[in-house]
Design a protein around this motif. Sequence first.
Motif, mmCIF file in Angstrom:
data_model
loop_
_atom_site.group_PDB
_atom_site.id
_atom_site.type_symbol
_atom_site.label_atom_id
_atom_site.label_comp_id
_atom_site.label_asym_id
_atom_site.label_seq_id
_atom_site.Cartn_x
_atom_site.Cartn_y
_atom_site.Cartn_z
ATOM 1 N N GLU A 193 47.725 23.538 66.376
ATOM 2 C CA GLU A 193 48.093 24.614 65.463
ATOM 3 C C GLU A 193 49.052 25.589 66.132
ATOM 4 O O GLU A 193 48.865 25.965 67.289
ATOM 5 C CB GLU A 193 46.817 25.360 65.054
ATOM 6 N N LEU A 194 50.093 25.982 65.402
ATOM 7 C CA LEU A 194 50.999 27.026 65.873
ATOM 8 C C LEU A 194 50.669 28.288 65.094
ATOM 9 O O LEU A 194 50.875 28.339 63.883
ATOM 10 C CB LEU A 194 52.455 26.622 65.640
ATOM 11 N N GLN A 195 50.102 29.282 65.785
ATOM 12 C CA GLN A 195 49.694 30.502 65.083
ATOM 13 C C GLN A 195 50.803 31.527 65.176
ATOM 14 O O GLN A 195 51.156 31.955 66.275
ATOM 15 C CB GLN A 195 48.422 31.062 65.718
ATOM 16 N N ARG A 196 51.350 31.878 64.031
ATOM 17 C CA ARG A 196 52.434 32.856 64.035
ATOM 18 C C ARG A 196 51.867 34.259 64.062
ATOM 19 O O ARG A 196 50.996 34.599 63.280
ATOM 20 C CB ARG A 196 53.292 32.687 62.790
ATOM 21 N N LEU A 197 52.365 35.077 64.969
ATOM 22 C CA LEU A 197 51.945 36.465 65.077
ATOM 23 C C LEU A 197 53.174 37.336 64.970
ATOM 24 O O LEU A 197 54.267 36.927 65.367
ATOM 25 C CB LEU A 197 51.273 36.738 66.431
ATOM 26 N N ASP A 198 52.973 38.520 64.412
ATOM 27 C CA ASP A 198 54.096 39.448 64.324
ATOM 28 C C ASP A 198 53.950 40.510 65.395
ATOM 29 O O ASP A 198 52.842 40.887 65.775
ATOM 30 C CB ASP A 198 54.152 40.094 62.942
ATOM 31 N N ALA A 199 55.080 40.964 65.860
ATOM 32 C CA ALA A 199 55.047 41.993 66.895
ATOM 33 C C ALA A 199 56.280 42.846 66.738
ATOM 34 O O ALA A 199 57.294 42.386 66.213
ATOM 35 C CB ALA A 199 55.022 41.354 68.275
ATOM 36 N N PRO A 200 56.208 44.115 67.182
ATOM 37 C CA PRO A 200 57.408 44.951 67.129
ATOM 38 C C PRO A 200 58.537 44.349 67.965
ATOM 39 O O PRO A 200 58.288 43.679 68.969
ATOM 40 C CB PRO A 200 56.960 46.288 67.715
ATOM 41 N N VAL A 201 59.759 44.598 67.528
ATOM 42 C CA VAL A 201 60.917 43.981 68.171
ATOM 43 C C VAL A 201 61.669 45.023 68.995
ATOM 44 O O VAL A 201 61.927 46.121 68.525
ATOM 45 C CB VAL A 201 61.847 43.379 67.097
ATOM 46 N N THR A 202 61.951 44.685 70.239
ATOM 47 C CA THR A 202 62.791 45.533 71.079
ATOM 48 C C THR A 202 64.094 44.792 71.319
ATOM 49 O O THR A 202 64.075 43.742 71.951
ATOM 50 C CB THR A 202 62.120 45.778 72.444
ATOM 51 N N PRO A 203 65.193 45.275 70.791
ATOM 52 C CA PRO A 203 66.436 44.540 71.029
ATOM 53 C C PRO A 203 66.891 44.664 72.485
ATOM 54 O O PRO A 203 66.649 45.686 73.132
ATOM 55 C CB PRO A 203 67.431 45.214 70.086
ATOM 56 N N ASP A 204 67.520 43.626 72.976
ATOM 57 C CA ASP A 204 68.035 43.616 74.343
ATOM 58 C C ASP A 204 69.487 44.079 74.276
ATOM 59 O O ASP A 204 70.395 43.276 74.115
ATOM 60 C CB ASP A 204 67.913 42.190 74.909
ATOM 61 N N ARG A 205 69.685 45.409 74.384
ATOM 62 C CA ARG A 205 71.021 45.975 74.153
ATOM 63 C C ARG A 205 71.998 45.537 75.223
ATOM 64 O O ARG A 205 73.144 45.230 74.954
ATOM 65 C CB ARG A 205 70.940 47.496 74.163
ATOM 66 N N GLU A 206 71.502 45.516 76.470
ATOM 67 C CA GLU A 206 72.425 45.265 77.576
ATOM 68 C C GLU A 206 73.062 43.883 77.451
ATOM 69 O O GLU A 206 74.244 43.708 77.695
ATOM 70 C CB GLU A 206 71.664 45.374 78.892
ATOM 71 N N ALA A 207 72.244 42.939 77.014
ATOM 72 C CA ALA A 207 72.742 41.572 76.974
ATOM 73 C C ALA A 207 73.826 41.392 75.924
ATOM 74 O O ALA A 207 74.554 40.406 75.949
ATOM 75 C CB ALA A 207 71.591 40.618 76.696
ATOM 76 N N GLN A 208 73.934 42.377 74.999
ATOM 77 C CA GLN A 208 74.952 42.210 73.966
ATOM 78 C C GLN A 208 76.358 42.377 74.516
ATOM 79 O O GLN A 208 77.325 41.911 73.929
ATOM 80 C CB GLN A 208 74.688 43.202 72.835
ATOM 81 N N GLY A 209 76.479 43.043 75.667
ATOM 82 C CA GLY A 209 77.801 43.229 76.248
ATOM 83 C C GLY A 209 78.261 42.081 77.130
ATOM 84 O O GLY A 209 79.334 42.158 77.709
ATOM 85 N N TRP A 210 77.437 41.053 77.238
ATOM 86 C CA TRP A 210 77.811 39.968 78.149
ATOM 87 C C TRP A 210 78.688 38.956 77.437
ATOM 88 O O TRP A 210 78.604 38.788 76.229
ATOM 89 C CB TRP A 210 76.576 39.223 78.638
#
Lengths: 272, 418
Positions: A193-210
Amino acid sequence: MQRERNGNVTGDERVKVAALVSVGRHPVTGRPRRAEYDARAVEIGLSLATGGGLHLVHAGECSSESEAALRAYLGMGIAAVDMVQQPAGADIVPALESWLRELGPRLVLCGARGETGEASGLVPFLLAERLGWSLVCGLAEVESVDGDSMTVLQALPRGQRRRLKVRLPAVVTVDAAAQPARQSAFGPARRGELQRLDAPVTPDREAQGWTTAPARKRPKRLKIVKATSARDRFKAAAAKAEGGGGQVLTGVSAQAGAEAILKLLREEGVLR
Amino acid sequence: MNDIIRRDPRTEWIARNRLHPEHDAVLARMGGSAPAAQWMGPNGIIRRNPHAVGFIGPNGIRRIDRSGAQTANAGGSARRDAAVAPTRRQIRIETPAFYVAVVADMPGGRLSAHDRDVLGLARQLADGASDGQGAVLLVSFGESREEGLGDAGVDRVVSFTGERFEGYVPEQRVTALGGVERQHEPRHWLFPDSSLGGAELGRRLAVRLGERPATQVWQIAIGECTGRGAAGSMDISRRLPRIVLALPECAEPVSDTTHAAESIAPPAALPQALRRIEDLGAVAVDPSSVALAEAEFILSAGNGIRDWDGFHRAASVLGATEGASRVAVDNGFMPRHRQVGATGTWVTARVYLAVGISGAIQHLQGIQQCDKVIAINTDPGCDMVKRADLAVIADSSEVLAAVVELVEGVRKEQRNAA
Ligand SMILES: Cc1cc2nc3c(=O)[nH]c(=O)nc-3n(C[C@H](O)[C@H](O)[C@H](O)COP(=O)(O)OP(=O)(O)OC[C@H]3O[C@@H](n4cnc5c(N)ncnc54)[C@H](O)[C@@H]3O)c2cc1C
């Protein structure tokens, strides 16, 4: 396939173990698969925690491809994998941290480094620092787990091993030195079974500049001859790679030869 | 005396006229001991005397050295060689504008090739800054046995020695690095990204300082760095962060300067690190279970082995991993996975002891990366003896028996003494 249980694991059988698993990438075809080192970590987890003491978690995007890859872990004989849903480009460390805080395992196993994305191998370090747990790299084998410490073998270069006593709870990373993972069976992989869970999301801002690109071939290092004149450059280019210089003992007795050999072995420190 | 150059037209004329009977004598007077090989002619043209060029070699043949080094006054070949020996520029940085810290692995107390590459990278960062000259600060743990720190490009050294830093003590080491951070505030921290060395320490320091490091970096341009990601299948370029974990061959090692490598005192008061990991020491590993490619000490057998029991016994007494040449494998004396060479395993042993192996090129290819090669062979002219650092020309079984006897003798003595 019946596997030999790891005989020397003693103590509490129901130690709570978590393994962090990720979606790997086949080095040749590039198709998603279970990640090699993560699978080895799961293998160690299976030898430690029988009877449902092993909890697997994956944090990341949910797509049919990643699901197929994660099912390969289920096929190793695991009932369920928790999927903490995170979009692409999110920092998964906070999500994993809160999942671990909730579960409270004694031991967290993970592969040394992922096979997709940045693959910097930082996740175990970040988790250990934030949770304040101990951290050991390059685990080869867990010898015993008792109460609040465990004894492990750490892999050193050249096939050597070192024994460590580690205070629990701990995060350990697993790489190529650990035992290879068992094959994944199709039936259990379907049933698990794959149990889907929800969690708050923290975007990875730094990686967007790469900027990312397929790996370029690294230039091969040339033997650079720094010479002031053409003659020296020619001499260096034409020189043989190995210039003799070795000591040759001719016409010595076997004893004298053996002594010379042992002297060199001791100097190099390979004779113990 | 006044320094007006007085010309003597007659001697100049004689010097130009090779056929003049006094020509040689005049040349000798004008240009030291030997006739001048080249001079300015009267109408501004360079004149050359081919007879004065070069020198007479040991076999009586005139040799001409076209390297540009003057040979007209020949005979000084030793002096010429001395002049050619490369001299490194000495550099001392008194008051650096900033530091670039490098934490070297230093296995066995010496800089590894990877360490040297990272130091070369640090040099680039220290010298290439627009706001002043930086200095490379080497942080080393344990006893250092390296003499060439200055040649590797190190300006300052902080070494942490003592029992606290022995063995596997990453927590203590990170605390020590934290002390260096507070004292010197390096602009960059560079680590070799090598497993169980800089890779672990660098990541630990990065999370401790809350910096995001660039890992697996193999190229640095101005303010930018490129590293591998996704299991080596991707290149990630980003702004150069403070902490960099670099791959081997990330830069050229320093080769033409020598730096001061002054040692400075480590930070005095380090906080006591939490000891969550206890090192219980190395575990004896059965050498025969070690993979050939990563064995440290290999005893390898070839066609010159007569006494196979003696060979296996020697391997177990010496604690060596067994290897073999292809002939020994083909003849069925050794398993296939023990074959060393082009079609077998490429080994990286520090010491390779080749017994009765002639050194065919296919075999020598496999041992290219070995540091020290010892040969036991009956044939002094074979290629393995040429490759070896130490060769014993004797019968293999006798030498191996003598080795076993000596080692067991020493062990028995130690046991009796204990
Ligand atoms: C395509 C190809 C691939 C190959 N790949 C490999 C490879 O991967 N690895 C490999 O090893 N070979 C390889 N070979 C074979 C290689 O060319 C040589 O044939 C082989 O290495 C020779 O093995 P040897 O040195 O043990 O035997 P020999 O060449 O027979 O040498 C025996 C040596 O033992 C010495 N000797 C004899 N008696 C004694 C004694 N009593 N005491 C001490 N010394 C003694 C002799 O002087 C001689 O130097 C390959 C060949 C080919 C064509």
